[in-house]
Scaffold this active site. Sequence first.
Site, mmCIF file in Angstrom:
data_model
loop_
_atom_site.group_PDB
_atom_site.id
_atom_site.type_symbol
_atom_site.label_atom_id
_atom_site.label_comp_id
_atom_site.label_asym_id
_atom_site.label_seq_id
_atom_site.Cartn_x
_atom_site.Cartn_y
_atom_site.Cartn_z
ATOM 1 N N HIS A 153 0.813 -1.216 0.000
ATOM 2 C CA HIS A 153 0.000 0.000 0.000
ATOM 3 C C HIS A 153 0.845 1.265 0.000
ATOM 4 O O HIS A 153 0.371 2.324 -0.379
ATOM 5 C CB HIS A 153 -0.925 0.019 1.224
ATOM 6 N N GLY A 212 -9.484 -4.921 0.518
ATOM 7 C CA GLY A 212 -9.772 -3.650 -0.156
ATOM 8 C C GLY A 212 -9.281 -3.740 -1.586
ATOM 9 O O GLY A 212 -8.866 -4.808 -2.056
ATOM 10 N N GLU A 213 -9.305 -2.632 -2.237
ATOM 11 C CA GLU A 213 -8.953 -2.516 -3.656
ATOM 12 C C GLU A 213 -7.773 -3.375 -4.129
ATOM 13 O O GLU A 213 -7.850 -4.054 -5.161
ATOM 14 C CB GLU A 213 -8.612 -1.045 -3.833
ATOM 15 N N PHE A 214 -6.658 -3.337 -3.400
ATOM 16 C CA PHE A 214 -5.436 -3.954 -3.935
ATOM 17 C C PHE A 214 -5.423 -5.476 -3.819
ATOM 18 O O PHE A 214 -4.749 -6.154 -4.593
ATOM 19 C CB PHE A 214 -4.199 -3.309 -3.304
ATOM 20 N N GLY A 215 -6.184 -5.996 -2.889
ATOM 21 C CA GLY A 215 -6.345 -7.443 -2.823
ATOM 22 C C GLY A 215 -6.962 -7.949 -4.123
ATOM 23 O O GLY A 215 -6.522 -8.939 -4.705
#
Lengths: 296, 296
Positions: A63, A111-114
């Site tokens: 992140h 969240g988004e990056f997963g």
Amino acid sequence: MHVPFLLNWYLNPYHAPLVVAQEMGFFEKYGIDLAIIEPTNPSDVTKIIGTGAIKLGLKAMVHCFAARARGYAIQSIATVLDEPPTGLISPLKQRIKHIADIQNKRIGYVGEFGKIMIDNLVQEAGFPINCYEAIRVGMDATQAILTGHVDAAIGIASFQQIELEAAGMPSYLMPIDEMAQLGCCCFCSIQVIAHDSFLQDNHQMIHRFLQALQQGLQVTKKDPEQAWKCLIATKPSLNRPVYQKIFQATHPYFSSDLKNVDRDWQKVKNYAQRLKITDAQLSLSECYTNRFFSPV
Amino acid sequence: MHVPFLLNWYLNPYHAPLVVAQEMGFFEKYGIDLAIIEPTNPSDVTKIIGTGAIKLGLKAMVHCFAARARGYAIQSIATVLDEPPTGLISPLKQRIKHIADIQNKRIGYVGEFGKIMIDNLVQEAGFPINCYEAIRVGMDATQAILTGHVDAAIGIASFQQIELEAAGMPSYLMPIDEMAQLGCCCFCSIQVIAHDSFLQDNHQMIHRFLQALQQGLQVTKKDPEQAWKCLIATKPSLNRPVYQKIFQATHPYFSSDLKNVDRDWQKVKNYAQRLKITDAQLSLSECYTNRFFSPV
């Protein structure tokens, strides 16, 4: 000095070095009045620290790249948790052992990056992105798996897998680092991050902060019983066998000296480029620094 | 607009109107990206908002006076929880039913002002302050009572008393408002507080925030089942019978329209003066305002 500190997750056993330093008065000894606060949605953390509302906190390594790429002026100044084994966790009966097995499955991500990571794995394995259903679960991977809301979810062996085991559901972890050929789970290492403006103005204070945190780390490593007492004194709801097991399982992953590991940052930089969440322009010196381990 | 929001306590059923507005997208509809965060130590909240690090959050009414008296520029802009019944909670076997009964007892309090309240009650009843032992317990009153760390602790009937009951320990609540002759538990009403600088610059946004919160309140009042679903979706660990009971018991205490009630502020001002945490100089118009319920 009053310093609000935002955790990356609800307060849990992997925060032990910080909690020990707080509970045993190490921060106070160095003149730091630390106010530890928790997110209800872990996806808020980068923005809250990135906009400088709260100037100090925790976040996983990958992140840090995403934050910089979005123009948030944050840097990692230390590593708390080193390469905790992270992957796609699923009940044994789901038989999700290879990336091909997630076809037509519901996969939980934080969240988004997963989601970006799973999409990347799926694509590199030659499947279309829509071969699986992505379901955002925030901090609730364990519950989502237990209730059958998802078939698998991204989680940590020393955390969510132990929660599942305690709930009577043996599980399998498909390691993301192996699938992504990283050779380490460093993308998920937990870093102390700070807003650039804060770092410029407060070298001495941040140095003292790290000294106190190192003392908390030493107690955590040498006297786990004392560290456990600090954890449950701070958050009595942790006083359950499952969290004690999580603490024991987490113990090997605490950083030895809190320092950022250059090799890990190099690897995760490459990984972040592969995931297209950053570009080659980004210099690692913008992302992390060990300079606050020195007094000046 | 990204707005971090700091709760006064770990997220629990009495935060339902806020959680409903978040979970059902009411804040989002008004262009507010609310990041709800939780303290680990409730005594940190006034300072974090008072120094303007986080600009919006929750705190009990009596703390608004204490904050102003310390030079923190915060104001209440709304009331979420109206007069929850607050008092000294003790196991029945302790027989703590009058202020005289706390002599030689260990009494748990949340933070600084809880102790000031008990000291005041003790003194007004003609006993010396050191007739009892004060033990700071933060958010852990229930655990402290259950484990015998304290003989009684300050808590709320619709919260800690229900936790004790669920753990098999029937308890008695000695109401602070009766002992202090307040006639209401308004000192403990939960207010939305904001930093003055934030209020000056963001009238429209704060008005929209209150509209969204009012919609969350309406759903909470008219459709408790839906509100409960929002609570456990946000925080799955609340999905236990004890928290459902707390939610039911809390329901009558949600404010009807979120507005600050002048009579309560008058009473608590007098009480705060009696407690010597503020002086007569302080104007109530510095402490609360209902002007953000209007669009301009």
